[in-house]
Design a protein around this motif. Sequence first.
Motif, PDB file in Angstrom:
ATOM      1  N   ALA A 160       0.831  -1.202   0.000  1.00 61.64           N
ATOM      2  CA  ALA A 160       0.000   0.000   0.000  1.00 61.64           C
ATOM      3  C   ALA A 160       0.865   1.252   0.000  1.00 61.64           C
ATOM      4  O   ALA A 160       0.596   2.213  -0.736  1.00 61.64           O
ATOM      5  N   LEU A 161       1.918   1.256   0.803  1.00 59.93           N
ATOM      6  CA  LEU A 161       2.823   2.406   0.820  1.00 59.93           C
ATOM      7  C   LEU A 161       3.538   2.556  -0.517  1.00 59.93           C
ATOM      8  O   LEU A 161       3.637   3.666  -1.059  1.00 59.93           O
ATOM      9  N   LYS A 162       4.015   1.464  -1.068  1.00 57.91           N
ATOM     10  CA  LYS A 162       4.703   1.490  -2.366  1.00 57.91           C
ATOM     11  C   LYS A 162       3.820   2.114  -3.436  1.00 57.91           C
ATOM     12  O   LYS A 162       4.257   3.014  -4.172  1.00 57.91           O
ATOM     13  N   HIS A 163       2.576   1.638  -3.538  1.00 62.95           N
ATOM     14  CA  HIS A 163       1.686   2.166  -4.576  1.00 62.95           C
ATOM     15  C   HIS A 163       1.348   3.628  -4.326  1.00 62.95           C
ATOM     16  O   HIS A 163       1.288   4.428  -5.273  1.00 62.95           O
ATOM     17  N   ALA A 164       1.110   3.986  -3.084  1.00 61.39           N
ATOM     18  CA  ALA A 164       0.768   5.371  -2.784  1.00 61.39           C
ATOM     19  C   ALA A 164       1.903   6.306  -3.179  1.00 61.39           C
ATOM     20  O   ALA A 164       1.685   7.351  -3.806  1.00 61.39           O
TER      21      ALA A 164
ATOM     22  N   ALA B 249       1.137  10.138  -3.718  1.00 62.29           N
ATOM     23  CA  ALA B 249       0.499  10.468  -2.445  1.00 62.29           C
ATOM     24  C   ALA B 249       1.430  11.313  -1.579  1.00 62.29           C
ATOM     25  O   ALA B 249       2.654  11.163  -1.618  1.00 62.29           O
ATOM     26  N   GLU B 250       0.830  12.186  -0.792  1.00 62.55           N
ATOM     27  CA  GLU B 250       1.585  12.954   0.202  1.00 62.55           C
ATOM     28  C   GLU B 250       1.614  12.149   1.497  1.00 62.55           C
ATOM     29  O   GLU B 250       0.650  12.140   2.266  1.00 62.55           O
ATOM     30  N   VAL B 251       2.704  11.432   1.725  1.00 64.05           N
ATOM     31  CA  VAL B 251       2.842  10.581   2.906  1.00 64.05           C
ATOM     32  C   VAL B 251       3.430  11.414   4.044  1.00 64.05           C
ATOM     33  O   VAL B 251       4.501  12.003   3.907  1.00 64.05           O
ATOM     34  N   ARG B 252       2.722  11.458   5.162  1.00 67.99           N
ATOM     35  CA  ARG B 252       3.132  12.303   6.277  1.00 67.99           C
ATOM     36  C   ARG B 252       4.051  11.587   7.256  1.00 67.99           C
ATOM     37  O   ARG B 252       4.942  12.196   7.834  1.00 67.99           O
TER      38      ARG B 252
ATOM     39  N   VAL C   1       4.724  -2.785   8.046  1.00 69.67           N
ATOM     40  CA  VAL C   1       4.861  -1.420   7.543  1.00 69.67           C
ATOM     41  C   VAL C   1       3.493  -0.750   7.608  1.00 69.67           C
ATOM     42  O   VAL C   1       2.471  -1.373   7.300  1.00 69.67           O
ATOM     43  N   ALA C   2       3.482   0.507   8.017  1.00 70.07           N
ATOM     44  CA  ALA C   2       2.246   1.293   7.997  1.00 70.07           C
ATOM     45  C   ALA C   2       2.616   2.752   7.792  1.00 70.07           C
ATOM     46  O   ALA C   2       3.694   3.198   8.195  1.00 70.07           O
ATOM     47  N   ALA C   3       1.709   3.500   7.170  1.00 71.45           N
ATOM     48  CA  ALA C   3       1.963   4.913   6.906  1.00 71.45           C
ATOM     49  C   ALA C   3       0.650   5.673   6.921  1.00 71.45           C
ATOM     50  O   ALA C   3      -0.435   5.090   6.819  1.00 71.45           O
ATOM     51  N   LEU C   4       0.768   6.977   7.055  1.00 77.33           N
ATOM     52  CA  LEU C   4      -0.391   7.867   6.984  1.00 77.33           C
ATOM     53  C   LEU C   4      -0.175   8.849   5.843  1.00 77.33           C
ATOM     54  O   LEU C   4       0.898   9.448   5.721  1.00 77.33           O
ATOM     55  N   ALA C   5      -1.201   9.013   5.008  1.00 76.05           N
ATOM     56  CA  ALA C   5      -1.114   9.900   3.851  1.00 76.05           C
ATOM     57  C   ALA C   5      -2.291  10.862   3.845  1.00 76.05           C
ATOM     58  O   ALA C   5      -3.336  10.612   4.461  1.00 76.05           O
ATOM     59  N   VAL C   6      -2.133  11.940   3.119  1.00 77.90           N
ATOM     60  CA  VAL C   6      -3.193  12.933   2.971  1.00 77.90           C
ATOM     61  C   VAL C   6      -4.190  12.436   1.940  1.00 77.90           C
ATOM     62  O   VAL C   6      -3.810  12.022   0.832  1.00 77.90           O
ATOM     63  N   ARG C   7      -5.466  12.489   2.273  1.00 73.17           N
ATOM     64  CA  ARG C   7      -6.503  12.102   1.322  1.00 73.17           C
ATOM     65  C   ARG C   7      -6.606  13.154   0.221  1.00 73.17           C
ATOM     66  O   ARG C   7      -6.637  14.357   0.503  1.00 73.17           O
ATOM     67  N   PRO C   8      -6.651  12.738  -1.043  1.00 66.00           N
ATOM     68  CA  PRO C   8      -6.803  13.715  -2.135  1.00 66.00           C
ATOM     69  C   PRO C   8      -8.077  14.534  -1.946  1.00 66.00           C
ATOM     70  O   PRO C   8      -9.072  14.055  -1.387  1.00 66.00           O
TER      71      PRO C   8
ATOM     72  N   LEU D 260      -3.944   1.691  -4.017  1.00 62.99           N
ATOM     73  CA  LEU D 260      -4.155   2.171  -5.382  1.00 62.99           C
ATOM     74  C   LEU D 260      -5.292   3.182  -5.493  1.00 62.99           C
ATOM     75  O   LEU D 260      -5.622   3.621  -6.597  1.00 62.99           O
ATOM     76  N   HIS D 261      -5.864   3.586  -4.363  1.00 68.48           N
ATOM     77  CA  HIS D 261      -6.772   4.732  -4.372  1.00 68.48           C
ATOM     78  C   HIS D 261      -6.077   5.968  -4.972  1.00 68.48           C
ATOM     79  O   HIS D 261      -6.734   6.828  -5.553  1.00 68.48           O
ATOM     80  N   PHE D 262      -4.769   6.042  -4.795  1.00 68.37           N
ATOM     81  CA  PHE D 262      -4.028   7.212  -5.263  1.00 68.37           C
ATOM     82  C   PHE D 262      -3.715   7.144  -6.760  1.00 68.37           C
ATOM     83  O   PHE D 262      -3.184   8.105  -7.320  1.00 68.37           O
ATOM     84  N   ALA D 263      -4.062   6.026  -7.397  1.00 70.05           N
ATOM     85  CA  ALA D 263      -3.830   5.874  -8.835  1.00 70.05           C
ATOM     86  C   ALA D 263      -5.061   6.196  -9.654  1.00 70.05           C
ATOM     87  O   ALA D 263      -5.010   6.161 -10.886  1.00 70.05           O
TER      88      ALA D 263
END
Length: 268
Positions: free
Chosen positions: A40-44, A49-52, A101-108, A173-176
């Motif tokens: 998920a992080l790789k695809h974002a 994606a803006e990963v915080r 692995v886990a990350a937080l990103a900004v929703r488009p 892949l929401h970010f794609a």
Amino acid sequence: MTDPDPDPDRTAGRPDDRAGPVSAWHRLAADAVLLDGFHALKHAVRFGAEVRVALTADRGAALALADELAGDVREELAALLTEVSHDTYASLVPRPHPTAVAALAVRPSRAGNLERLAHSPRTAPVVVLDNPRNLGNAGAVIRLAAGFGATGVVTTGTLDPWHPTVVRGGAGLHFATAVERTAVGELPPGPVFALDPEGEDIRSLKLPDDALLAFGSERSGLSPELRARADHLVALPMRPQVSSYNLATSVAMTLFHWSAAGGAPHAS
């Protein structure tokens, strides 16, 4: 004694204040998109994606995966990932992922997604899930839509297409693609081809690039509102006495039919 020559791959992404990333996680988690697992992080990251904040319980293993599967974004991942203890990692996520692995990103932005969905002329269909019920199915559909290069996925009804379980199923892949929820009356423009057992055999049709491909809920099919909005009812080939296909399977078959006429994305 201080290590005079630390390994940059072991220190990158780690602020001096080791509590910093964890504090940031707690501060951001309520409003951010949870990216659950390495893929998920790789695809974002791959799709902008803006990963915080990004955490891992095993930085070496995560970067080994990057070397093997994501060389194109390996350096970005190395800069983002901070190693924390496994207990700390596990305390921050609903269900630990095997890759730790886990990350937080900004929703488009919703406005930006709606603009992409409504842009004309469209060169790829929009997938419409009419009142879907199953979070995992919705995630699988978003993954399919991204793979086929669809313009986006729109849901109607109460299911949040950015729910963490949906994002997990979509592997980041929401970010794609553009993913939003709207009312039936607010769907993007374009002819609606709605899947229905009583419709015309899809094999006799050419689906246009600007189509809205609409799929009813797993339990009750198309809503009356969506059926009234449909320009065409379309049926997938199915053996008699077989009641239905899984939602993601139906979407995959329909997108493949569209792509077979030349709509599939080309590798760059």
